[in-house]
Scaffold this motif. Sequence first.
Motif, short mmCIF file in Angstrom:
data_model
loop_
_atom_site.label_atom_id
_atom_site.label_comp_id
_atom_site.label_asym_id
_atom_site.label_seq_id
_atom_site.Cartn_x
_atom_site.Cartn_y
_atom_site.Cartn_z
N ASN A 23 -8.01 4.12 -23.60
CA ASN A 23 -8.10 3.73 -25.37
C ASN A 23 -8.62 2.12 -24.93
OD1 ASN A 23 -6.84 5.35 -26.97
ND2 ASN A 23 -4.49 5.16 -26.08
N VAL A 24 -9.02 1.68 -23.26
CA VAL A 24 -9.83 0.49 -24.16
C VAL A 24 -11.14 -0.06 -23.99
CG1 VAL A 24 -10.36 -0.91 -22.13
CG2 VAL A 24 -8.35 -0.12 -22.00
N LEU A 25 -11.53 0.32 -24.44
CA LEU A 25 -12.83 0.05 -25.95
C LEU A 25 -13.70 -1.23 -25.23
CD1 LEU A 25 -11.90 1.66 -29.49
CD2 LEU A 25 -13.12 2.83 -27.15
N PRO A 26 -15.16 -0.78 -24.92
CA PRO A 26 -15.97 0.14 -25.38
C PRO A 26 -16.29 1.34 -24.52
CG PRO A 26 -17.16 -1.20 -25.16
CD PRO A 26 -16.58 -2.05 -25.26
N GLY A 46 -4.84 -3.47 -10.30
CA GLY A 46 -4.74 -2.29 -10.13
C GLY A 46 -4.41 -1.12 -11.21
N GLY A 47 -5.52 -0.48 -11.68
CA GLY A 47 -5.15 -0.43 -12.98
C GLY A 47 -5.08 1.94 -12.61
N ALA A 48 -5.28 1.45 -11.11
CA ALA A 48 -5.36 2.86 -10.54
C ALA A 48 -3.80 3.13 -10.34
CB ALA A 48 -6.47 3.18 -9.45
N THR A 49 -3.38 4.39 -10.99
CA THR A 49 -2.36 5.14 -10.65
C THR A 49 -2.77 6.38 -10.17
OG1 THR A 49 -2.55 5.79 -12.80
CG2 THR A 49 -0.82 3.83 -11.97
N TYR A 76 -1.81 -10.05 -16.68
CA TYR A 76 -0.99 -8.91 -16.36
C TYR A 76 -0.79 -7.21 -16.93
CZ TYR A 76 1.42 -9.72 -20.69
OH TYR A 76 2.36 -9.75 -22.20
N HIS A 77 -1.75 -7.41 -17.53
CA HIS A 77 -1.33 -6.40 -18.96
C HIS A 77 -2.10 -4.85 -17.96
CE1 HIS A 77 -3.16 -8.61 -22.36
NE2 HIS A 77 -1.98 -8.84 -22.46
N VAL A 78 -0.87 -3.64 -18.50
CA VAL A 78 -0.35 -2.51 -17.52
C VAL A 78 -1.86 -2.29 -17.16
CG1 VAL A 78 -1.20 -1.15 -20.34
CG2 VAL A 78 0.72 -0.50 -18.19
N ASP A 79 -3.39 -2.10 -17.93
CA ASP A 79 -4.66 -1.57 -17.22
C ASP A 79 -5.42 -2.30 -16.25
OD1 ASP A 79 -4.77 -3.34 -18.88
OD2 ASP A 79 -6.50 -3.23 -19.80
#
Length: 286
Positions: A23-26, A46-49, A76-79
């Motif tokens: 959902n993170v475009l483009p 650290g968006g890696a999970t 702080y955004h989740v991604d």
Amino acid sequence: MANAGPWERVLPGVWCMRVPYPNVLPYGTVNVYVIQDGGEAVIVDGGATGDHLDLVVERLRQLGIRRVAAIIATHYHVDHTAGIPELKARLRAAAFMHPLDVSAFDDKFPHAAGTFEPCPERLRAGHRELYIIHQPGHTHGHLHLWLPDAKALFVGDHLVEEGSVWVGPPDGHMADYYRALDAVMAAGADVALPGHGPLIRRPDLSAERLRERRQMREEQMLAILAEGPKTLAELTAALYPDVDPRALPFARHTVMAHLERLEEQGVVRKAMSAADWIMRYARTEE
């Protein structure tokens, strides 16, 4: 550039993994960076999970990194932060963010509150220094990170090579974002490392392009408002007629941020109609 599985060496001693975020475009990805000097490292974002978090830990082992001096999030955004609580525990490393975004993170993700400490002015990976710069715009506590030995600037979500970034309330502020772009143009960086997409070889030109794009949007908004008062939905539809539905909330918030800036400049006003109780925006001369 040298590649290693999902990792790319983007600069000497700096590695990047692009983690899928549809959902993170483009681009549909978010970047995780490792800055290395010998057996020490600093991790940026650290968006890696899940499996991608395992790939981070495995890459550190492959590189011979015995100590992660710090994990720092540009915002702080989740991604950019989803994997940091677990990564911090697995690596026994401190995690940092600007105090404004620490508070936002703790409020938004109470199950992970306490993950982050307020950031210092600089961090070290071995002999490499990383300077931490508070540069609000995309969020109130957004950071730029300056790696002087590479003349490289980590810019989080303030720059992209293609397209644009979104800035909107309550997290973002357009006037701050303009200042962030001016700061990039004045930084003297040879390269910028963004939160999404490839390394940017001319960050000054990228910042100038995005500044011109934002100015173009404001000129378009004023031209639309010259026809008469408009609601937020009407302005968004006029400015972004072919927007991907997944990007519509970001487009709407960016329009809101522009309207805030134009209100601050005194060229736009808003008022609620007693007839239908809908907020509309108009040019102040009307």
